[in-house]
Design a protein around this motif. Sequence first.
Motif, PDB file in Angstrom:
ATOM      1  N   GLY A 115       5.545   0.233  -0.823  1.00  0.00           N
ATOM      2  CA  GLY A 115       5.285   1.231   0.200  1.00  0.00           C
ATOM      3  C   GLY A 115       5.570   0.646   1.573  1.00  0.00           C
ATOM      4  N   VAL A 116       6.401   1.311   2.353  1.00  0.00           N
ATOM      5  CA  VAL A 116       6.820   0.769   3.654  1.00  0.00           C
ATOM      6  C   VAL A 116       5.879   1.287   4.737  1.00  0.00           C
ATOM      7  CG1 VAL A 116       8.702   0.557   5.312  1.00  0.00           C
ATOM      8  CG2 VAL A 116       9.212   0.658   2.864  1.00  0.00           C
ATOM      9  N   ASP A 117       4.911   0.448   5.120  1.00  0.00           N
ATOM     10  CA  ASP A 117       3.976   0.835   6.177  1.00  0.00           C
ATOM     11  C   ASP A 117       3.766  -0.270   7.211  1.00  0.00           C
ATOM     12  OD1 ASP A 117       2.547  -0.981   4.696  1.00  0.00           O
ATOM     13  OD2 ASP A 117       0.968   0.413   4.077  1.00  0.00           O
ATOM     14  N   GLY A 118       4.403  -1.428   7.004  1.00  0.00           N
ATOM     15  CA  GLY A 118       4.256  -2.514   7.964  1.00  0.00           C
ATOM     16  C   GLY A 118       2.913  -3.208   7.906  1.00  0.00           C
ATOM     17  N   VAL A 119       2.134  -2.942   6.864  1.00  0.00           N
ATOM     18  CA  VAL A 119       0.805  -3.523   6.706  1.00  0.00           C
ATOM     19  C   VAL A 119       0.799  -4.421   5.466  1.00  0.00           C
ATOM     20  CG1 VAL A 119      -1.646  -3.042   6.320  1.00  0.00           C
ATOM     21  CG2 VAL A 119      -0.289  -1.547   7.803  1.00  0.00           C
ATOM     22  N   VAL A 120       0.215  -5.606   5.594  1.00  0.00           N
ATOM     23  CA  VAL A 120       0.127  -6.512   4.451  1.00  0.00           C
ATOM     24  C   VAL A 120      -1.197  -6.282   3.733  1.00  0.00           C
ATOM     25  CG1 VAL A 120       0.149  -8.899   3.656  1.00  0.00           C
ATOM     26  CG2 VAL A 120       1.576  -8.219   5.595  1.00  0.00           C
ATOM     27  N   GLY A 121      -1.100  -5.531   2.620  1.00  0.00           N
ATOM     28  CA  GLY A 121      -2.242  -5.325   1.747  1.00  0.00           C
ATOM     29  C   GLY A 121      -2.087  -6.164   0.496  1.00  0.00           C
ATOM     30  N   PRO A 122      -2.872  -5.900  -0.555  1.00  0.00           N
ATOM     31  CA  PRO A 122      -2.820  -6.721  -1.775  1.00  0.00           C
ATOM     32  C   PRO A 122      -1.438  -6.777  -2.419  1.00  0.00           C
ATOM     33  CG  PRO A 122      -4.775  -5.337  -1.775  1.00  0.00           C
ATOM     34  CD  PRO A 122      -3.949  -4.886  -0.607  1.00  0.00           C
ATOM     35  N   ARG A 123      -0.719  -5.625  -2.493  1.00  0.00           N
ATOM     36  CA  ARG A 123       0.577  -5.616  -3.165  1.00  0.00           C
ATOM     37  C   ARG A 123       1.623  -6.403  -2.378  1.00  0.00           C
ATOM     38  NH1 ARG A 123       3.142  -0.293  -4.746  1.00  0.00           N
ATOM     39  NH2 ARG A 123       4.439  -1.743  -5.949  1.00  0.00           N
ATOM     40  N   THR A 124       1.678  -6.181  -1.059  1.00  0.00           N
ATOM     41  CA  THR A 124       2.652  -6.910  -0.247  1.00  0.00           C
ATOM     42  C   THR A 124       2.330  -8.392  -0.219  1.00  0.00           C
ATOM     43  OG1 THR A 124       3.070  -4.964   1.131  1.00  0.00           O
ATOM     44  CG2 THR A 124       3.666  -7.098   2.059  1.00  0.00           C
ATOM     45  N   TRP A 125       1.040  -8.732  -0.122  1.00  0.00           N
ATOM     46  CA  TRP A 125       0.614 -10.138  -0.145  1.00  0.00           C
ATOM     47  C   TRP A 125       1.115 -10.812  -1.423  1.00  0.00           C
ATOM     48  CZ3 TRP A 125      -2.015 -13.482   3.112  1.00  0.00           C
ATOM     49  CH2 TRP A 125      -2.508 -14.655   2.535  1.00  0.00           C
ATOM     50  N   ALA A 126       0.879 -10.186  -2.569  1.00  0.00           N
ATOM     51  CA  ALA A 126       1.317 -10.779  -3.831  1.00  0.00           C
ATOM     52  C   ALA A 126       2.840 -10.894  -3.893  1.00  0.00           C
ATOM     53  CB  ALA A 126       0.802  -9.942  -5.003  1.00  0.00           C
ATOM     54  N   ALA A 127       3.535  -9.867  -3.423  1.00  0.00           N
ATOM     55  CA  ALA A 127       5.003  -9.867  -3.485  1.00  0.00           C
ATOM     56  C   ALA A 127       5.613 -10.988  -2.659  1.00  0.00           C
ATOM     57  CB  ALA A 127       5.539  -8.523  -3.009  1.00  0.00           C
ATOM     58  N   LEU A 128       4.940 -11.376  -1.589  1.00  0.00           N
ATOM     59  CA  LEU A 128       5.458 -12.463  -0.748  1.00  0.00           C
ATOM     60  C   LEU A 128       5.608 -13.759  -1.529  1.00  0.00           C
ATOM     61  CD1 LEU A 128       3.474 -11.795   2.558  1.00  0.00           C
ATOM     62  CD2 LEU A 128       5.965 -11.798   2.318  1.00  0.00           C
ATOM     63  N   TRP A 129       4.826 -13.918  -2.576  1.00  0.00           N
ATOM     64  CA  TRP A 129       4.892 -15.151  -3.373  1.00  0.00           C
ATOM     65  C   TRP A 129       5.499 -14.961  -4.745  1.00  0.00           C
ATOM     66  CZ3 TRP A 129       1.352 -14.728   0.509  1.00  0.00           C
ATOM     67  CH2 TRP A 129       1.202 -15.851   1.352  1.00  0.00           C
ATOM     68  N   THR A 130       5.409 -13.778  -5.315  1.00  0.00           N
ATOM     69  CA  THR A 130       5.775 -13.629  -6.718  1.00  0.00           C
ATOM     70  C   THR A 130       7.122 -12.968  -6.977  1.00  0.00           C
ATOM     71  OG1 THR A 130       4.585 -11.507  -6.878  1.00  0.00           O
ATOM     72  CG2 THR A 130       3.343 -13.530  -7.398  1.00  0.00           C
ATOM     73  N   THR A 131       7.715 -12.300  -5.973  1.00  0.00           N
ATOM     74  CA  THR A 131       9.012 -11.672  -6.193  1.00  0.00           C
ATOM     75  C   THR A 131      10.135 -12.669  -5.969  1.00  0.00           C
ATOM     76  OG1 THR A 131       9.030 -10.879  -3.899  1.00  0.00           O
ATOM     77  CG2 THR A 131       8.179  -9.376  -5.580  1.00  0.00           C
ATOM     78  N   PRO A 132      11.288 -12.474  -6.629  1.00  0.00           N
ATOM     79  CA  PRO A 132      12.417 -13.396  -6.450  1.00  0.00           C
ATOM     80  C   PRO A 132      12.867 -13.463  -4.990  1.00  0.00           C
ATOM     81  CG  PRO A 132      12.772 -11.983  -8.357  1.00  0.00           C
ATOM     82  CD  PRO A 132      11.580 -11.439  -7.635  1.00  0.00           C
ATOM     83  N   ILE A 133      13.233 -14.656  -4.563  1.00  0.00           N
ATOM     84  CA  ILE A 133      13.754 -14.850  -3.209  1.00  0.00           C
ATOM     85  C   ILE A 133      15.244 -14.559  -3.239  1.00  0.00           C
ATOM     86  CG2 ILE A 133      14.172 -16.529  -1.359  1.00  0.00           C
ATOM     87  CD1 ILE A 133      11.615 -17.958  -2.284  1.00  0.00           C
ATOM     88  N   THR A 134      15.684 -13.630  -2.407  1.00  0.00           N
ATOM     89  CA  THR A 134      17.076 -13.174  -2.451  1.00  0.00           C
ATOM     90  C   THR A 134      17.813 -13.439  -1.153  1.00  0.00           C
ATOM     91  OG1 THR A 134      16.324 -10.966  -1.766  1.00  0.00           O
ATOM     92  CG2 THR A 134      16.574 -11.377  -4.130  1.00  0.00           C
TER      93      THR A 134
END
Length: 249
Positions: free
Chosen positions: A229-248
């Motif tokens: 979700g694009v809202d510019g806010v770092v919540g639980p999902r964005t926080w987790a994605a910063l570490w767990t999604t592939p770096i591209t």
Amino acid sequence: MATRTDVLTVAASQLGVTEDPPGSNRVRYWPEVGQPIGSTSGWAWCAAFVTWVLLQVGVDLRKPVPWPYQCQRIMLWARATGRWKTSDPTPGDLVLYCWDGSGRAAHIGIHERIVDGLYQAIEGNTSPTNVGSQSNGGGVYRRIRSRTVILGWVDMAGMLEAAPAPTPAPVTSAPVYPGQLTRRGSVGPRVRTIQQRLKDRGWRITVDGVYGPATEAVIRAFQREKRLGVDGVVGPRTWAALWTTPITR
């Protein structure tokens, strides 16, 4: 395998890159593609940009094209090998331009899409508008041009499909979520952690512990890339994605 999307993603990551100093033709691409002459300054670099982008996804244009730092050479190679076409471009094809009607290729970019009968591409060493040099303008910009200045396209089918895919970065575990939203106006160590993680992933960001408009813009871009979700806010999902999604990047 590397795809046309990979090529366009790499090219788009360079938007806004300019020569340093202005007017010098000195950019990061020359040392990395290995210009086969003594000096890397003073040479227009639109073709070097294209060569560099392709290298990032495993396609080395220097192997099939003798001296691929001149647009004309790329066009002649495409014609000789059956890759040249004058209609129906596909995203990721190379596009060659001529400004004076001579038929000689003077500029090159990477085709993105057709917009209302006009052709959009990402180009190196051009100007952001029609004011200024179009083939020695000093920056990487997204441009939309008419068919009248396009000589044709280089069909990249086969070359991209044959390119080895970039090795994905290992997925790591995220640190414990801090328990509160981080958004514009937030300050402190939590913001600094987010900024540092973005920087480690390859995003251009200042690590200063202040969640201002620039940090919010990077977070929005990250969320868009990861289909969050694009809202510019770092919540639980964005926080987790910063570490767990592939770096591209």
